[in-house]
Design a protein around this motif. Structure first.
Motif, mmCIF file in Angstrom:
data_model
loop_
_atom_site.group_PDB
_atom_site.id
_atom_site.type_symbol
_atom_site.label_atom_id
_atom_site.label_comp_id
_atom_site.label_asym_id
_atom_site.label_seq_id
_atom_site.Cartn_x
_atom_site.Cartn_y
_atom_site.Cartn_z
ATOM 1 N N PRO A 145 5.872 2.793 -0.414
ATOM 2 C CA PRO A 145 5.465 4.063 -0.790
ATOM 3 C C PRO A 145 6.792 4.830 -2.003
ATOM 4 O O PRO A 145 7.330 4.098 -2.587
ATOM 5 C CB PRO A 145 6.198 4.657 0.396
ATOM 6 C CG PRO A 145 7.628 3.874 0.743
ATOM 7 C CD PRO A 145 6.744 2.549 0.851
ATOM 8 N N SER B 187 2.286 3.721 1.710
ATOM 9 C CA SER B 187 2.563 4.346 2.750
ATOM 10 C C SER B 187 2.331 5.919 3.211
ATOM 11 O O SER B 187 2.693 6.409 3.928
ATOM 12 C CB SER B 187 3.751 4.307 4.140
ATOM 13 O OG SER B 187 4.902 4.005 2.874
ATOM 14 N N ASP B 188 2.552 6.924 1.693
ATOM 15 C CA ASP B 188 3.016 7.659 1.272
ATOM 16 C C ASP B 188 1.542 8.332 1.741
ATOM 17 O O ASP B 188 2.068 10.313 1.262
ATOM 18 C CB ASP B 188 4.349 8.481 0.809
ATOM 19 C CG ASP B 188 4.120 8.026 -0.520
ATOM 20 O OD1 ASP B 188 3.129 7.450 -0.496
ATOM 21 O OD2 ASP B 188 4.432 7.993 -1.699
ATOM 22 N N VAL B 189 0.887 7.792 1.292
ATOM 23 C CA VAL B 189 -0.422 8.256 1.282
ATOM 24 C C VAL B 189 -1.694 8.153 2.202
ATOM 25 O O VAL B 189 -2.137 8.885 2.195
ATOM 26 C CB VAL B 189 -0.815 8.167 -0.078
ATOM 27 C CG1 VAL B 189 -2.075 8.386 -0.446
ATOM 28 C CG2 VAL B 189 -0.151 8.949 -1.682
ATOM 29 N N VAL B 190 -1.823 6.381 2.269
ATOM 30 C CA VAL B 190 -2.482 6.140 3.111
ATOM 31 C C VAL B 190 -2.780 7.173 4.706
ATOM 32 O O VAL B 190 -1.544 6.860 5.424
ATOM 33 C CB VAL B 190 -2.389 4.852 3.566
ATOM 34 C CG1 VAL B 190 -3.562 3.895 3.971
ATOM 35 C CG2 VAL B 190 -2.937 4.240 1.738
ATOM 36 N N THR B 191 -3.717 6.939 5.628
ATOM 37 C CA THR B 191 -3.382 8.190 6.600
ATOM 38 C C THR B 191 -3.513 6.471 7.579
ATOM 39 O O THR B 191 -3.624 5.408 7.612
ATOM 40 C CB THR B 191 -5.065 9.110 6.708
ATOM 41 O OG1 THR B 191 -5.630 7.933 6.906
ATOM 42 C CG2 THR B 191 -4.976 9.966 5.567
ATOM 43 N N PHE C 95 0.529 -1.341 -0.053
ATOM 44 C CA PHE C 95 -0.197 -0.265 0.538
ATOM 45 C C PHE C 95 0.860 1.068 -0.314
ATOM 46 O O PHE C 95 1.930 1.101 0.798
ATOM 47 C CB PHE C 95 -1.263 -0.026 0.973
ATOM 48 C CG PHE C 95 -0.370 0.147 2.587
ATOM 49 C CD1 PHE C 95 0.378 -0.762 2.459
ATOM 50 C CD2 PHE C 95 0.096 1.951 2.979
ATOM 51 C CE1 PHE C 95 1.093 -0.421 3.809
ATOM 52 C CE2 PHE C 95 0.268 1.973 4.744
ATOM 53 C CZ PHE C 95 0.897 1.015 4.658
ATOM 54 N N ARG D 18 4.407 -1.563 3.474
ATOM 55 C CA ARG D 18 4.860 -0.083 3.069
ATOM 56 C C ARG D 18 5.137 -0.090 1.835
ATOM 57 O O ARG D 18 6.629 -0.739 2.021
ATOM 58 C CB ARG D 18 5.391 0.424 4.351
ATOM 59 C CG ARG D 18 4.892 0.597 5.512
ATOM 60 C CD ARG D 18 5.865 1.613 6.062
ATOM 61 N NE ARG D 18 4.921 1.903 7.713
ATOM 62 C CZ ARG D 18 5.881 2.722 8.389
ATOM 63 N NH1 ARG D 18 6.534 3.200 7.384
ATOM 64 N NH2 ARG D 18 5.019 2.394 9.604
#
Lengths: 358, 358
Positions: free
Chosen positions: A121, A97-101, A95, A119
């Motif tokens: 990103p 990880s630099d976008v998903v909260t 996923f 992660r």
């Protein structure tokens, strides 16, 4: 085109050691599918197009037809795909990880039962760093629209004492539209007099006066791609300090552009331009980085500044925009959008950088 | 005003059992400080204003003066504050887990040594749910600009066979600016003929034709606040199916507006309007939620739909926007922005909802 981008991404997904990547960033989804709605998720499966899935909600069920992948209609797009991935053979799900909260990640963990989340990103952003021919064509069209708008503004006498910053900004935006932009690529900056010393000034009802520096930072949006250009002019003959500041910034900007080359470190490029300002003893007045990437976003990687990392590659589209700001008096910024090329950068914003005294 | 908002937030911060909240969402920061730049962080400390801090980068050092808090200038705004909080007496630091990404959270954990991080999503959004008088005044001005623009468009004969969707959209946007908007509050939708069946259609060069349904969904941005309104008209006399669809949507919209009351559950409000469409056997053609909150963002809480949670409160500003879409033929949506009030909602978008045959 989108299929080949997804294919390139699959190589990165495989390299990251995951079975599939769940893409939830809407700009990345646009890059990979052409879909431009406000709710979507995309699963890029290493097993190929047949194993990949797209998801959006009912508002976009007809718009989703541009996406050549099996489509799920569900409002909870990312969760809807995550809850199914195990059945699609995914054990390790990457996923963004630099976008998903943090909260969205918890929800994904809950939905993707029996699957481990990893992660990963910036995978799509890696692809987006280097623009393909179609992307450069769109950037060129966006920069052309901005150049043409400014030329028209000059020709029509649109930069005149007595006009407000806001009026000039609207005028520029209307002229960009006339030249094919769907709109401005960001909130147009027109800053006159002392306002020009504020790097990111918002246009006000303040009126342009003779003797003012007028800084215009603006861009056009064409086919989803952004242009970015700043020009600073003087209303009437330039005072000594204005000319001196202008020539200093222009020299720094030339040095920065000349430093753009495949293999050049972003910190070095920044330092090359900054050195020109520092040698004049005015380094403190250059309060921001030298530039940034431009593409589907107005600001994207690479970041050319003192704290950046990495090197330039042929095909990157970046800005070079040194500025020197004298608080309370005025400031100058000169900015171009360019494409890094072997043998020297391709200049996309072609308005003159000689000092213009209107 | 901003001081009293931070004061209200302190009550929530105290209630959450944390010593301070690190606010990194830029819209929340704007709400709490008036700052509108693109890089900032805010630490709201339970000990009061003196113990609280604001951080932005050098581009905004002069703009940051609107913020009546001690200010740190640092590009890595959130990390800069996080690395200092221990010295400011913070042991339990709340962060916006609905905004902070997984990677940013890891960086915060690294920076905030000796401090525990606590998920505290949505605290500022709780305050933003209920609009104060100043906010309602801005919303009213935004809605007025949109109403006036549409009235002008009608008066000028701007809705005419032969014009493109894109031309009408630009026309509406220019007229909103003329009436005080700094710009559209989102990408204006003008959808004619079969395009009107696409809930979120982007204007194209398609030309309006006699007999078309024309759906316009647009809003104005004034003082940072958004308006949102949809009107659907017919070019010429309405066909039977067009009138029937229109009257159905109008009835659903009236039912939805009438259901807006302090204490009403958002799911019930949606159900009240949806029942009108379902009773006509056309529930499948109403493919989205009934409405959403409007304020500093065009879409914000509360969410009025089948999957929402919570109840309405006096002072919430929301849309009511049922739509019925017949794929391949055309669709109708009617949308208002209203403020929930005791005794009945205050209608902010006041353009007629009678069927207009242009």
């Amino acid at each position: 085109m989108f299929g080949s981008r997804r294919s390139a991404l699959r190589a990165l997904v495989t390299g990251a050691g995951i079975d599939a990547l769940l893409v939830t960033d809407l700009v990345n989804i646009c890059y990979l599918t052409g879909f431009t709605g406000s709710n979507a998720a995309l699963l890029v499966h290493v097993d190929g197009e047949q194993a990949s899935r797209f998801c959006t909600d009912g508002r976009y069920s007809s718009g989703a037809r541009v996406v050549e992948l099996e489509t799920v209609i569900d409002r909870a797009s990312a969760l809807a795909l995550a809850s199914e991935v195990r059945g699609w053979g995914v054990r390790r799900l990457g996923f963004e990880s630099d976008v998903v909260t943090v909260d969205a990640h918890s929800a994904l963990v809950g939905a993707a039962e029996g699957v481990t989340l990893h992660r990963t990103p910036g995978l799509v952003q890696l692809l987006r760093l280097v623009k393909d021919d179609g992307e450069v064509a769109a950037l060129r069209a966006a920069c052309d629209a901005a150049d043409a708008a400014l030329a028209d503004l000059f020709a029509a006498g649109g930069l005149a004492a007595g006009r407000s910053e806001r009026a000039v900004a609207l005028d520029l935006e209307a002229r960009m539209r006339h030249h094919g932009a769907v709109g401005p690529s960001f909130e147009t900056i027109v800053a006159s007099g002392a306002h020009s010393a504020v790097p990111h000034h918002r246009p006000t009802d303040a009126v342009l006066r003779r003797g003012d520096l007028v800084k215009m930072d603006f861009g056009a949006l064409v086919d989803g791609y952004h242009s970015d250009m700043t020009r600073t002019v003087v209303l009437g003959p330039a005072a000594g300090w204005q000319r001196e500041t202008y020539e200093l910034v222009a020299a720094a900007q030339r040095a920065g552009c000349a430093a753009l080359a495949p293999g050049a470190g972003v910190v070095e490029v920044d330092a090359t331009a900054r050195a020109v300002v520092e040698e004049a003893g005015r380094g403190d007045e250059f309060v921001h980085g030298l530039g940034h990437g431009v593409g589907l976003q107005i600001h994207e990687a690479p970041w050319i500044g003192r704290t950046g990392t990495g090197k330039l590659t042929a095909g990157m589209a970046v800005t070079v925009e040194p500025g020197v700001y004298v608080e309370g008096r005025g400031g100058v910024r000169i900015e171009d959008t360019l494409v890094v090329r072997v043998g020297g950068p391709e200049l996309l914003t072609r308005t003159t950088k000689d000092l213009v005294e209107v």
